[in-house]
Design an enzyme around this catalytic site. Sequence first.
Site, short mmCIF file in Angstrom:
data_model
loop_
_atom_site.label_atom_id
_atom_site.label_comp_id
_atom_site.label_asym_id
_atom_site.label_seq_id
_atom_site.Cartn_x
_atom_site.Cartn_y
_atom_site.Cartn_z
N SER A 69 25.68 -8.74 -21.34
CA SER A 69 24.93 -8.19 -20.47
C SER A 69 23.56 -8.53 -21.75
CB SER A 69 24.98 -7.15 -20.00
OG SER A 69 25.28 -6.87 -18.65
N1 SAH Z 1 28.56 -5.48 -18.93
C1 SAH Z 1 29.64 -6.47 -18.92
C2 SAH Z 1 29.16 -7.92 -17.79
C3 SAH Z 1 29.27 -8.25 -17.16
S1 SAH Z 1 28.39 -9.68 -16.17
C4 SAH Z 1 29.14 -7.27 -20.32
O1 SAH Z 1 28.12 -7.11 -20.50
O2 SAH Z 1 30.65 -8.35 -19.97
C5 SAH Z 1 29.27 -8.74 -14.19
C6 SAH Z 1 30.77 -8.75 -14.15
O3 SAH Z 1 30.74 -8.00 -12.90
C7 SAH Z 1 31.79 -9.72 -13.92
O4 SAH Z 1 32.34 -9.57 -15.30
C8 SAH Z 1 31.94 -9.51 -12.87
O5 SAH Z 1 33.08 -10.22 -12.73
C9 SAH Z 1 32.19 -8.46 -12.08
N2 SAH Z 1 32.06 -8.07 -11.04
C10 SAH Z 1 31.14 -8.81 -10.55
N3 SAH Z 1 31.39 -8.22 -9.00
C11 SAH Z 1 31.97 -7.44 -8.93
C12 SAH Z 1 32.41 -6.09 -8.49
N4 SAH Z 1 32.61 -6.10 -6.89
N5 SAH Z 1 33.43 -5.45 -8.72
C13 SAH Z 1 33.59 -5.19 -9.68
N6 SAH Z 1 33.75 -6.42 -11.06
C14 SAH Z 1 32.59 -7.12 -10.53
#
Ligand code: SAH
Length: 220
Positions: A69
């Site tokens: 993010s």
């Molecule tokens: N805060 C993180 C955001 C990563 S993007 C960062 O800055 O790196 C969002 C993340 O949510 C991804 O890794 C994706 O695999 C995860 N995600 C999406 N749907 C999900 C779910 N149902 N349960 C757990 N993780 C999920």
Amino acid sequence: MTLSLQGMGMTSLRTRERMIKRLSEQGVQNKRVLEIMRDTPRHIFMDEALSSRAYEDTALPIGYNQTISQPYIVAKMTELLLEASGRLGNVLEIGTGCGYQTAILAQLVDHVYSVERILPLQRKAKSHLWDLKLKNISFYYGDGNLGWPDYAPFDGILASAAPAEVPLQLLEQLAIGGVMVIPIGLSGDQVLQRVTRTIDGYDIEKLETVTFVPFLSGKE
Ligand code: SAH
């Protein structure tokens, strides 16, 4: 808390200070959030090829079709979570991703419970957070739609992927007085929401337009 890894060159403290200045110009006010983002190396959470861009205000790829993010979003969501409750005990994070948001949260709350559905991302995040010696984090490989009932209720819930609507189980796992910050909506039409659980229901604030990866079901 002093973190164990310091950046060098383009990833130095000076670069982070510029990022902090930009965040306050964008309206982030919480001093603790800004301090912690200044002191936390963001570049270690991404591949070396991209680490020189780590402090730009943009989302960047972390593999598996996911993104870290943008700094503004991390700061804003953390601020929104803290604003409502002051000091938070336990916080559930859905979407560990590379672990950067987890690192920021872990320095501001008692314990972070972080759920991720892509195992290799979770593994990398664990190792980065270990390098930073952040120990008040528990990881779960699973579907965030189900939350993490073993440790509920949570004082705070933060989701960094966007479902079409707030998953029921997450609403149930929020403590009374607890706050959830979550992007809601389909791609291209998402709004950041803050949901506060009250004695007799939930208050919903719709805050700003955002762009997140989709909140998916099941594990990969
Ligand atoms: N805060 C993180 C955001 C990563 S993007 C960062 O800055 O790196 C969002 C993340 O949510 C991804 O890794 C994706 O695999 C995860 N995600 C999406 N749907 C999900 C779910 N149902 N349960 C757990 N993780 C999920």
